[in-house]
Scaffold this active site. Structure first.
Site, mmCIF file in Angstrom:
data_model
loop_
_atom_site.group_PDB
_atom_site.id
_atom_site.type_symbol
_atom_site.label_atom_id
_atom_site.label_comp_id
_atom_site.label_asym_id
_atom_site.label_seq_id
_atom_site.Cartn_x
_atom_site.Cartn_y
_atom_site.Cartn_z
ATOM 1 C CE1 TYR A 166 50.455 53.089 64.735
ATOM 2 C CE2 TYR A 166 51.506 52.340 66.493
ATOM 3 C CZ TYR A 166 50.238 52.438 65.560
ATOM 4 O OH TYR A 166 49.529 51.428 66.022
ATOM 5 C CE LYS A 170 47.855 54.367 66.982
ATOM 6 N NZ LYS A 170 46.316 54.662 66.397
HETATM 7 P P1 NAI Z 1 43.988 47.717 59.724
HETATM 8 O O1 NAI Z 1 44.867 48.202 58.604
HETATM 9 O O2 NAI Z 1 43.333 46.681 59.604
HETATM 10 O O3 NAI Z 1 42.986 48.966 59.760
HETATM 11 C C1 NAI Z 1 43.113 50.460 59.341
HETATM 12 C C2 NAI Z 1 42.157 50.969 58.357
HETATM 13 O O4 NAI Z 1 42.492 52.405 58.350
HETATM 14 C C3 NAI Z 1 42.180 50.298 57.105
HETATM 15 O O5 NAI Z 1 41.064 49.527 56.797
HETATM 16 C C4 NAI Z 1 42.758 51.511 56.141
HETATM 17 O O6 NAI Z 1 42.195 51.271 54.831
HETATM 18 C C5 NAI Z 1 42.180 52.687 57.057
HETATM 19 N N1 NAI Z 1 42.815 54.040 56.798
HETATM 20 C C6 NAI Z 1 44.093 54.189 56.535
HETATM 21 N N2 NAI Z 1 44.187 55.400 56.455
HETATM 22 C C7 NAI Z 1 43.149 56.020 56.208
HETATM 23 C C8 NAI Z 1 42.653 57.349 56.134
HETATM 24 N N3 NAI Z 1 43.602 58.360 55.942
HETATM 25 N N4 NAI Z 1 41.404 57.825 56.343
HETATM 26 C C9 NAI Z 1 40.468 56.488 56.363
HETATM 27 N N5 NAI Z 1 40.524 55.264 56.432
HETATM 28 C C10 NAI Z 1 42.192 54.971 56.702
HETATM 29 O O7 NAI Z 1 44.783 48.031 61.172
HETATM 30 P P2 NAI Z 1 44.070 47.437 62.557
HETATM 31 O O8 NAI Z 1 45.141 46.800 63.163
HETATM 32 O O9 NAI Z 1 42.580 47.316 62.574
HETATM 33 O O10 NAI Z 1 44.490 49.090 63.281
HETATM 34 C C11 NAI Z 1 43.257 49.892 63.594
HETATM 35 C C12 NAI Z 1 43.895 50.913 64.475
HETATM 36 O O11 NAI Z 1 44.247 50.342 65.756
HETATM 37 C C13 NAI Z 1 44.856 51.656 64.047
HETATM 38 O O12 NAI Z 1 44.946 52.789 64.549
HETATM 39 C C14 NAI Z 1 46.320 50.924 64.585
HETATM 40 O O13 NAI Z 1 47.313 51.844 64.813
HETATM 41 C C15 NAI Z 1 45.712 50.584 66.072
HETATM 42 N N6 NAI Z 1 46.493 49.584 66.799
HETATM 43 C C16 NAI Z 1 46.447 48.259 66.304
HETATM 44 C C17 NAI Z 1 46.863 47.385 67.043
HETATM 45 C C18 NAI Z 1 46.872 46.098 66.689
HETATM 46 O O14 NAI Z 1 47.215 45.018 67.164
HETATM 47 N N7 NAI Z 1 46.257 45.517 65.487
HETATM 48 C C19 NAI Z 1 47.893 47.632 68.048
HETATM 49 C C20 NAI Z 1 47.972 49.009 68.524
HETATM 50 C C21 NAI Z 1 47.233 50.079 67.741
#
Ligand code: NAI
Length: 306
Positions: A166, A170
Site C-alpha cells: 500500500y 500510494k
Molecule cells: P472504501 O473501501 O470505503 O472505498 C474504496 C472503494 O473503492 C470501495 O467502494 C470499493 O468497492 C472500490 N474499489 C475497490 N477496488 C476497485 C477497483 N479495482 N475498481 C473500482 N473500484 C474499486 O475506502 P475509503 O477509506 O473511502 O478509501 C478511499 C481512498 O482513500 C482509498 O484510495 C484509500 O486508500 C484512501 N485513503 C483512505 C484513508 C481513510 O482514512 N479512509 C486514509 C488514507 C487513504
C-alpha cells in the site's frame, strides 16, 4: 465572492460507491457537477464485486436532485480505465474532473506478504490511477481544461508497518501526479493529491467509535472540491486532510554540499566528516520538476552542455 459551483462540469470519481469517494461525488453533484459513480463493489480487500454500491450512490444523488451515472468497471486494467472514462463521454459528452480514489487493503508484514497481496494492492491503487488518468488525458487535453485529484495516504508519505504494498503504491501515486502536473500544464490541467484520514470501512477495524465520528469524510471532500474547482489553479500539491486539519506535504531537498570542484579527491571519509551537513535540511527547497533540481545541483552551465 461567489460560492464555488460545478455547473456544466463532468466528473468521474472512482471507488465512489462508499467512503471518501461517495462523499466527494455527493458534494460535487450537490454543487452542480454531472458525476460518473465508478465502483467495482468489492470487499475492503478487493474480493468480489457488486453493482449495488455504485447504484445506491447514483440513486442518492438523483434523489437529491443531482445527475449521476453508474459505472462498474475495475480501475485496475487498461480496458477498465478506458470504459470508465468512456461512460462519462457517452453520458455527458465531455470530461472535466477526475478523482482517482478507488482502493483496497491487503496488509501483511514484509516477510509474510504474498505476491497476490502485493499485486492486488499495487494494481488497484497505482496501476488503477494510471489507467484512469491515461484514458482521461486525451479528452481533457481536447477540452483544454482539467482538474485531476489523486489519493495518497499518510502511509504512502511516511510509511506504515505491514503496508509495504500500500505504501509503495500510494507514494507511486504522488509520482503519477507530478508527471500529470508537468504534462497537463499547457492544457490548463491541474493535478493534486490528497492524503486523507476519514471514517470509512477501510479504517473501521482499527478505530474507536469516537475517532470515527471525528473523522467525517466531508472534511476531506471540501478540500477535494476546492482543488477541483475552476478558480483553484494550484497544481502539484500533496494535501493532508482529516478531522478538520488541512496542510500541505512536500518532498524537499536540503542545500547539501558541493565537492565536485575541490582539488582533493572525495573519499568515503569526506562523506563521513561532512555527513551532518549533507543531512541538514535547513534551507531545503522543493522543485517543480526534476530538471529544476539538476540545474540547482550542477549549475545551469554544466547542465545545458549535456
Ligand atoms: P472504501 O473501501 O470505503 O472505498 C474504496 C472503494 O473503492 C470501495 O467502494 C470499493 O468497492 C472500490 N474499489 C475497490 N477496488 C476497485 C477497483 N479495482 N475498481 C473500482 N473500484 C474499486 O475506502 P475509503 O477509506 O473511502 O478509501 C478511499 C481512498 O482513500 C482509498 O484510495 C484509500 O486508500 C484512501 N485513503 C483512505 C484513508 C481513510 O482514512 N479512509 C486514509 C488514507 C487513504
Amino acid at each position: 465572492m461567489a460560492d464555488i459551483g460545478f455547473e456544466g462540469r463532468v466528473a468521474v470519481v472512482t471507488g465512489a460507491g462508499g467512503g471518501l469517494g461517495r462523499s466527494h461525488a455527493m458534494m460535487l453533484a450537490a454543487r452542480g457537477a454531472k458525476v460518473v459513480i465508478n465502483d467495482l463493489g468489492t470487499a475492503p480487500d478487493g474480493d468480489g464485486s457488486t453493482h449495488s454500491m455504485a447504484d445506491k450512490v447514483v440513486e442518492e444523488i438523483k434523489a437529491a436532485g443531482g445527475e449521476a451515472t453508474a459505472n462498474y468497471d475495475t480501475v485496475s486494467t487498461w480496458e477498465g480505465g478506458e470504459a470508465i472514462i468512456q461512460t462519462a463521454l457517452d453520458a455527458y459528452g465531455k470530461l472535466d474532473i477526475v478523482i482517482n480514489n478507488a482502493g483496497i487493503l491487503r496488509d501483511r508484514s514484509i516477510a509474510k506478504m504474498t505476491d497476490e497481496e502485493w499485486r492486488g494492492v499495487v494494481e488497484t491503487h497505482l496501476s488503477g490511477s494510471f489507467y484512469v488518468t491515461r484514458a482521461a488525458f486525451k479528452p481533457l487535453r481536447e477540452n483544454n481544461y482539467g482538474r485531476i485529484l489523486f489519493t495518497s495516504s499518510g502511509a504512502g508519505l511516511w510509511g506504515n508497518f505491514g503496508q509495504m504494498n500500500y505504501t509503495a503504491a500510494k507514494l507511486g501515486i504522488v509520482g503519477l501526479m507530478h508527471v500529470t502536473k508537468i504534462e497537463g500544464q499547457k492544457y490548463n490541467i491541474t493535478a493534486n493529491t490528497v492524503a486523507p484520514i476519514a471514517a470509512s470501512r477501510l479504517l473501521g477495524s482499527v478505530m474507536t467509535e469516537q475517532m470515527m465520528e471525528a473523522l467525517d469524510p466531508g472534511y476531506v471532500s471540501v478540500l477535494a472540491c476546492y482543488l477541483l474547482s475552476e478558480e483553484c489553479t494550484f497544481t502539484g500539491g500533496v494535501f493532508s486532510a482529516g478531522a478538520g486539519h488541512y496542510g500541505r506535504a512536500a518532498m524537499v531537498e536540503g542545500p547539501g554540499i558541493a565537492l565536485g570542484e575541490q582539488e582533493e579527491k572525495v573519499t568515503v571519509e569526506t562523506i563521513r566528516d561532512r555527513f551532518s551537513e549533507i543531512t541538514d535540511l535547513g534551507g531545503a527547497q522543493e522543485f517543480f520538476k526534476s530538471r529544476d533540481r539538476l540545474v540547482e545541483m550542477v549549475g545551469p552551465d554544466l547542465f545545458s552542455q549535456g
